[in-house]
Design a protein around this motif. Structure first.
Motif, PDB file in Angstrom:
ATOM      1  N   MET A   1      35.255  51.682  37.783  1.00  0.00           N
ATOM      2  CA  MET A   1      36.582  51.101  37.991  1.00  0.00           C
ATOM      3  C   MET A   1      36.777  49.853  37.135  1.00  0.00           C
ATOM      4  SD  MET A   1      38.676  52.567  40.102  1.00  0.00           S
ATOM      5  CE  MET A   1      39.675  51.561  41.178  1.00  0.00           C
ATOM      6  N   ALA A   2      37.826  49.861  36.383  1.00  0.00           N
ATOM      7  CA  ALA A   2      38.111  48.669  35.584  1.00  0.00           C
ATOM      8  C   ALA A   2      38.908  47.682  36.427  1.00  0.00           C
ATOM      9  CB  ALA A   2      38.912  49.069  34.348  1.00  0.00           C
ATOM     10  N   TYR A   3      38.530  46.428  36.370  1.00  0.00           N
ATOM     11  CA  TYR A   3      39.354  45.418  37.027  1.00  0.00           C
ATOM     12  C   TYR A   3      39.142  44.053  36.396  1.00  0.00           C
ATOM     13  CZ  TYR A   3      35.258  43.800  39.636  1.00  0.00           C
ATOM     14  OH  TYR A   3      34.040  43.307  39.968  1.00  0.00           O
ATOM     15  N   ILE A   4      40.097  43.182  36.655  1.00  0.00           N
ATOM     16  CA  ILE A   4      40.037  41.816  36.148  1.00  0.00           C
ATOM     17  C   ILE A   4      40.290  40.902  37.330  1.00  0.00           C
ATOM     18  CG2 ILE A   4      41.152  40.093  34.672  1.00  0.00           C
ATOM     19  CD1 ILE A   4      42.090  42.368  32.886  1.00  0.00           C
ATOM     20  N   ASP A   5      39.472  39.880  37.458  1.00  0.00           N
ATOM     21  CA  ASP A   5      39.697  38.942  38.545  1.00  0.00           C
ATOM     22  C   ASP A   5      39.516  37.519  38.045  1.00  0.00           C
ATOM     23  OD1 ASP A   5      40.244  38.623  41.412  1.00  0.00           O
ATOM     24  OD2 ASP A   5      38.295  37.624  41.372  1.00  0.00           O
ATOM     25  N   LEU A   6      40.566  36.740  38.120  1.00  0.00           N
ATOM     26  CA  LEU A   6      40.499  35.335  37.713  1.00  0.00           C
ATOM     27  C   LEU A   6      40.645  34.472  38.955  1.00  0.00           C
ATOM     28  CD1 LEU A   6      41.243  36.710  34.994  1.00  0.00           C
ATOM     29  CD2 LEU A   6      42.451  34.645  34.406  1.00  0.00           C
ATOM     30  N   ASP A   7      39.704  33.564  39.129  1.00  0.00           N
ATOM     31  CA  ASP A   7      39.732  32.737  40.321  1.00  0.00           C
ATOM     32  C   ASP A   7      39.738  31.268  39.920  1.00  0.00           C
ATOM     33  OD1 ASP A   7      39.621  31.966  42.953  1.00  0.00           O
ATOM     34  OD2 ASP A   7      37.431  32.024  43.013  1.00  0.00           O
ATOM     35  N   ASN A   8      40.852  30.622  40.129  1.00  0.00           N
ATOM     36  CA  ASN A   8      40.968  29.191  39.855  1.00  0.00           C
ATOM     37  C   ASN A   8      40.568  28.803  38.438  1.00  0.00           C
ATOM     38  OD1 ASN A   8      42.023  27.244  41.619  1.00  0.00           O
ATOM     39  ND2 ASN A   8      40.503  27.894  43.136  1.00  0.00           N
ATOM     40  N   VAL A   9      41.061  29.546  37.470  1.00  0.00           N
ATOM     41  CA  VAL A   9      40.648  29.315  36.085  1.00  0.00           C
ATOM     42  C   VAL A   9      41.457  28.182  35.453  1.00  0.00           C
ATOM     43  CG1 VAL A   9      40.675  30.328  33.782  1.00  0.00           C
ATOM     44  CG2 VAL A   9      39.752  31.623  35.707  1.00  0.00           C
ATOM     45  N   ILE A  56      43.813  41.975  38.779  1.00  0.00           N
ATOM     46  CA  ILE A  56      44.442  43.150  38.179  1.00  0.00           C
ATOM     47  C   ILE A  56      43.494  44.323  38.381  1.00  0.00           C
ATOM     48  CG2 ILE A  56      45.329  44.137  36.032  1.00  0.00           C
ATOM     49  CD1 ILE A  56      45.690  41.277  34.987  1.00  0.00           C
ATOM     50  N   SER A  57      43.989  45.407  38.938  1.00  0.00           N
ATOM     51  CA  SER A  57      43.078  46.520  39.171  1.00  0.00           C
ATOM     52  C   SER A  57      43.449  47.725  38.321  1.00  0.00           C
ATOM     53  CB  SER A  57      43.036  46.883  40.651  1.00  0.00           C
ATOM     54  OG  SER A  57      44.306  46.710  41.218  1.00  0.00           O
ATOM     55  N   GLN A  58      42.587  48.726  38.382  1.00  0.00           N
ATOM     56  CA  GLN A  58      42.753  49.891  37.520  1.00  0.00           C
ATOM     57  C   GLN A  58      44.140  50.509  37.686  1.00  0.00           C
ATOM     58  OE1 GLN A  58      39.398  52.126  36.861  1.00  0.00           O
ATOM     59  NE2 GLN A  58      40.422  54.017  36.303  1.00  0.00           N
ATOM     60  N   GLY A  59      44.738  50.859  36.542  1.00  0.00           N
ATOM     61  CA  GLY A  59      46.052  51.484  36.572  1.00  0.00           C
ATOM     62  C   GLY A  59      47.191  50.495  36.437  1.00  0.00           C
ATOM     63  N   ASP A  60      46.881  49.208  36.580  1.00  0.00           N
ATOM     64  CA  ASP A  60      47.945  48.214  36.478  1.00  0.00           C
ATOM     65  C   ASP A  60      48.396  48.041  35.031  1.00  0.00           C
ATOM     66  OD1 ASP A  60      48.004  47.766  39.129  1.00  0.00           O
ATOM     67  OD2 ASP A  60      46.942  45.844  39.094  1.00  0.00           O
ATOM     68  N   ARG A  61      49.687  47.868  34.883  1.00  0.00           N
ATOM     69  CA  ARG A  61      50.286  47.593  33.564  1.00  0.00           C
ATOM     70  C   ARG A  61      51.010  46.267  33.730  1.00  0.00           C
ATOM     71  NH1 ARG A  61      47.556  50.704  31.718  1.00  0.00           N
ATOM     72  NH2 ARG A  61      47.728  52.914  31.314  1.00  0.00           N
ATOM     73  N   VAL A  62      50.370  45.201  33.260  1.00  0.00           N
ATOM     74  CA  VAL A  62      50.877  43.873  33.579  1.00  0.00           C
ATOM     75  C   VAL A  62      51.534  43.226  32.367  1.00  0.00           C
ATOM     76  CG1 VAL A  62      50.284  41.594  34.464  1.00  0.00           C
ATOM     77  CG2 VAL A  62      49.055  43.606  35.283  1.00  0.00           C
ATOM     78  N   ALA A  63      52.782  42.803  32.548  1.00  0.00           N
ATOM     79  CA  ALA A  63      53.470  42.063  31.495  1.00  0.00           C
ATOM     80  C   ALA A  63      53.241  40.576  31.734  1.00  0.00           C
ATOM     81  CB  ALA A  63      54.951  42.373  31.532  1.00  0.00           C
ATOM     82  N   VAL A  64      53.102  39.825  30.647  1.00  0.00           N
ATOM     83  CA  VAL A  64      53.005  38.376  30.756  1.00  0.00           C
ATOM     84  C   VAL A  64      54.261  37.793  30.147  1.00  0.00           C
ATOM     85  CG1 VAL A  64      51.631  36.348  30.229  1.00  0.00           C
ATOM     86  CG2 VAL A  64      50.505  38.545  30.535  1.00  0.00           C
ATOM     87  N   VAL A  65      55.060  37.098  30.966  1.00  0.00           N
ATOM     88  CA  VAL A  65      56.289  36.502  30.449  1.00  0.00           C
ATOM     89  C   VAL A  65      56.244  34.991  30.635  1.00  0.00           C
ATOM     90  CG1 VAL A  65      57.696  38.560  30.813  1.00  0.00           C
ATOM     91  CG2 VAL A  65      57.490  36.864  32.636  1.00  0.00           C
ATOM     92  N   GLY A  66      57.123  34.325  29.923  1.00  0.00           N
ATOM     93  CA  GLY A  66      57.174  32.867  30.005  1.00  0.00           C
ATOM     94  C   GLY A  66      57.701  32.297  28.710  1.00  0.00           C
ATOM     95  N   GLY A  88      36.271  27.518  37.064  1.00  0.00           N
ATOM     96  CA  GLY A  88      36.775  28.767  37.612  1.00  0.00           C
ATOM     97  C   GLY A  88      35.880  29.932  37.248  1.00  0.00           C
ATOM     98  N   THR A  89      36.172  31.078  37.830  1.00  0.00           N
ATOM     99  CA  THR A  89      35.340  32.254  37.615  1.00  0.00           C
ATOM    100  C   THR A  89      36.183  33.405  37.078  1.00  0.00           C
ATOM    101  OG1 THR A  89      34.216  31.566  39.615  1.00  0.00           O
ATOM    102  CG2 THR A  89      33.576  33.682  38.695  1.00  0.00           C
ATOM    103  N   ILE A  90      35.622  34.107  36.114  1.00  0.00           N
ATOM    104  CA  ILE A  90      36.283  35.289  35.568  1.00  0.00           C
ATOM    105  C   ILE A  90      35.355  36.472  35.763  1.00  0.00           C
ATOM    106  CG2 ILE A  90      37.222  36.386  33.523  1.00  0.00           C
ATOM    107  CD1 ILE A  90      37.752  33.735  32.374  1.00  0.00           C
ATOM    108  N   THR A  91      35.851  37.526  36.341  1.00  0.00           N
ATOM    109  CA  THR A  91      35.053  38.741  36.454  1.00  0.00           C
ATOM    110  C   THR A  91      35.843  39.863  35.799  1.00  0.00           C
ATOM    111  OG1 THR A  91      34.471  37.893  38.621  1.00  0.00           O
ATOM    112  CG2 THR A  91      33.641  40.066  38.042  1.00  0.00           C
ATOM    113  N   ILE A  92      35.209  40.511  34.844  1.00  0.00           N
ATOM    114  CA  ILE A  92      35.886  41.611  34.154  1.00  0.00           C
ATOM    115  C   ILE A  92      34.958  42.809  34.140  1.00  0.00           C
ATOM    116  CG2 ILE A  92      36.817  42.434  31.971  1.00  0.00           C
ATOM    117  CD1 ILE A  92      37.724  39.623  31.377  1.00  0.00           C
ATOM    118  N   GLU A  93      35.451  43.924  34.582  1.00  0.00           N
ATOM    119  CA  GLU A  93      34.667  45.154  34.544  1.00  0.00           C
ATOM    120  C   GLU A  93      35.398  46.114  33.623  1.00  0.00           C
ATOM    121  OE1 GLU A  93      32.002  46.126  37.194  1.00  0.00           O
ATOM    122  OE2 GLU A  93      31.606  47.568  35.621  1.00  0.00           O
ATOM    123  N   GLY A  94      34.710  46.598  32.605  1.00  0.00           N
ATOM    124  CA  GLY A  94      35.360  47.507  31.663  1.00  0.00           C
ATOM    125  C   GLY A  94      35.370  46.904  30.275  1.00  0.00           C
TER     126      GLY A  94
END
Lengths: 249, 272
Positions: A1-9, A56-66, A88-94
């Protein structure tokens, strides 16, 4: 499973003024009663990202706006592992591939095919796959014999074709794109678009920063709105875009 | 595409340096290619190509030989091989120092776009300089053969000396690269220091000429680095002290790199 997790970065950019970049100042600092302090804790920094929590979990299609300078590109570079956060902590699988700017590492003094090979190596493509992918890229560019010519002699259109073909030849789990680029003449643009859409569809997670609402609505189902380095809103694309556009007035 | 699993934590760990060193060595295809391309680019469209390296080494050697063998009242057959080996090693050392400083600065476009071990750029500079060294080595070997000084019995020792030289260069480049990314005054400092070192190190003169002040040469680590290569090629066995000094500086240097790299590697991209 691919996922991205950012915690207090948090990401800070040190603002290294020329006078801070000099050893002389550091050495003479204790001697002279300078008004410029070079205290490790009181350096001038720019808070590029503040307390970012994002998952962000598998299957997500995330736009970044600003708006410009909101931290979109910085966030993408953090996800690509280029900017290590200061806390902060970054965890990335994939496996991650990032299309951040065109012409990554292309060298003018090398031939087109040597450039393809080199860029693939730089992207960490296993050596066994390089020959196969090089051929695929070469045929996509339709540059033919030009590939034996050094890139410095290419027209800007040819150069963009080559760069586009190389950077879209990857096969990652997590795809990070900073503004979609289309290139070349009318026919090539069409071909390039198909290739890009294909690449996006193959990826398990897409993170895509763009100012074009039409494009992000086409490819994404979620959106994160960055404002001044902070997450202002994260959720379904319709809600976030609405709020973002409303804020623009 | 980078690693499958990536966790970045706050704490500084010394394993960072080991992990990146391993990753750097594993990516040998990348840095060897980068180094080769650098050299191709440098000599593109010149007639002699990389053989300019050979040519300029030869010219320098001939010029110095004529003047200094007279000044020092030495036999040409003794002096020229001695000088050839010294100049060869010095060329490598100064090249490593000068180019080491800009290792990360010259790789800025790559560092900002892909997340790979920074040691790849260190090995690129190291390998590039080894390639240059090998070109100039041709001249030195030719000179040794010409004056009948080449002794095969001590060649294994010379190879050991070369290995230690390259190992030494590895940590020197790493250190200069990190400091050079942060402080942009370093190139000028390095150039100045090198200029002094060239004259105080026994390269074109023999340590025995110092007489009572021989310690100037004996305590100079560069002298040891050069001696353990030069002497075996000339058929002598170097004294053990040279090896101790070289091994000592190597161990110290690499330990320093493990600490400094682990502490600062995450900041480097922000300094560029």
């Amino acid at each position: 499973m691919a996922y991205i997790d950012l915690d207090n970065v948090d990401v800070d950019f040190p603002l290294l003024k020329p006078e801070h970049r000099s050893l002389k100042r550091l050495l003479s600092a204790p001697l002279t009663r300078s008004r410029f302090g070079i205290d490790a804790r009181r350096r001038l920094v720019l808070h590029a990202l503040k307390r970012i929590c994002l998952s962000i979990s598998q299957g997500d299609r995330v736009a970044v706006v600003g708006a410009n300078g909101a931290g979109k590109s910085t966030l993408l570079r953090v996800l690509a592992g280029i900017y290590p956060p200061i806390s902060g902590t970054i965890t990335i699988e994939g496996s991650v591939a990032a299309l951040l700017s065109m012409g990554l590492g292309m060298r003018d003094d090398l031939s087109g095919s040597a450039n393809i090979e080199f860029c693939l190596l730089l992207q960490g493509v296993p050596p066994k796959e390089i020959a196969h992918r090089r051929d695929e890229i070469a045929s996509f560019t339709e540059l033919g014999d030009y590939l034996d010519l050094h890139v410095g002699a290419y027209s800007s259109g040819m150069r963009v074709r080559l760069a586009f073909a190389i950077s879209t030849a990857l096969d990652p789990n997590i795809l990070i794109i900073d503004e979609i680029f289309a290139a070349g003449d009318a026919r090539f643009i069409k071909k390039a678009e198909t290739r890009m859409v294909d690449l996006i569809n193959r990826s398990k997670i897409l993170v895509f920063a763009s100012h074009s609402i039409a494009l992000i609505e086409r490819f994404c189902d979620k959106a994160v709105w960055l404002d001044g380095g902070e997450v202002r809103q994260y959720g379904p694309i319709k809600d976030v875009c609405q709020a973002y556009l409303a804020s623009l007035g | 595409m980078s690693a499958n699993y990536l966790i970045i934590k706050k704490r500084v760990r010394l394993t960072t340096a080991f992990r990146d060193l391993t990753a750097g060595i594993e990516a040998w295809r990348l840095w060897s290619k980068l180094a080769q391309q650098d050299l191709v680019a440098r000599y593109q469209r010149s007639w002699l190509g990389p053989f300019w390296l050979v040519f300029s080494a030869a010219i320098f050697l001939i010029a110095l030989s004529i003047v200094y063998s007279t000044l020092f009242h030495m036999e040409i057959a003794e002096y020229v091989p001695f000088l050839a080996m010294g100049i060869l090693c010095w060329g490598f050392i100064s090249g490593v120092a000068v180019e080491g400083v800009s290792t990360f600065v010259e790789a800025e476009t790559y560092i900002r776009q892909v997340s790979v071990s920074l040691f790849i750029y260190v090995f690129r500079v190291l390998y590039r300089n080894i390639l240059i060294f090998l070109h100039q080595f041709i001249v030195a070997l030719f000179v040794l053969a010409l004056f009948g000084k080449l002794r095969l019995t001590t060649v294994p020792l010379a190879v050991l000396g070369l290995f230690l030289l390259f190992l030494q260069a590895g940590w020197i480049i790493s250190l200069l690269a990190i400091v050079g990314a942060r402080f942009r005054d370093l190139p000028q400092i390095v150039t100045n220091v090198l200029q002094i070192l060239f004259f105080i190190t026994p390269i074109f003169w023999e340590p025995s000429l110092l007489g009572a002040k021989r310690w100037i040469a004996d305590y100079n680590p560069l002298n040891s680095v050069i001696s353990i290569i030069r002497e075996p090629f000339l058929g002598h066995v170097p004294i053990l002290d040279h090896y101790w000094l070289v091994l000592g500086t190597n161990a110290f240097g690499w330990l320093l790199i493990v600490v400094v790299y682990s502490r600062f590697s995450k900041r480097i991209v922000y300094w560029l």
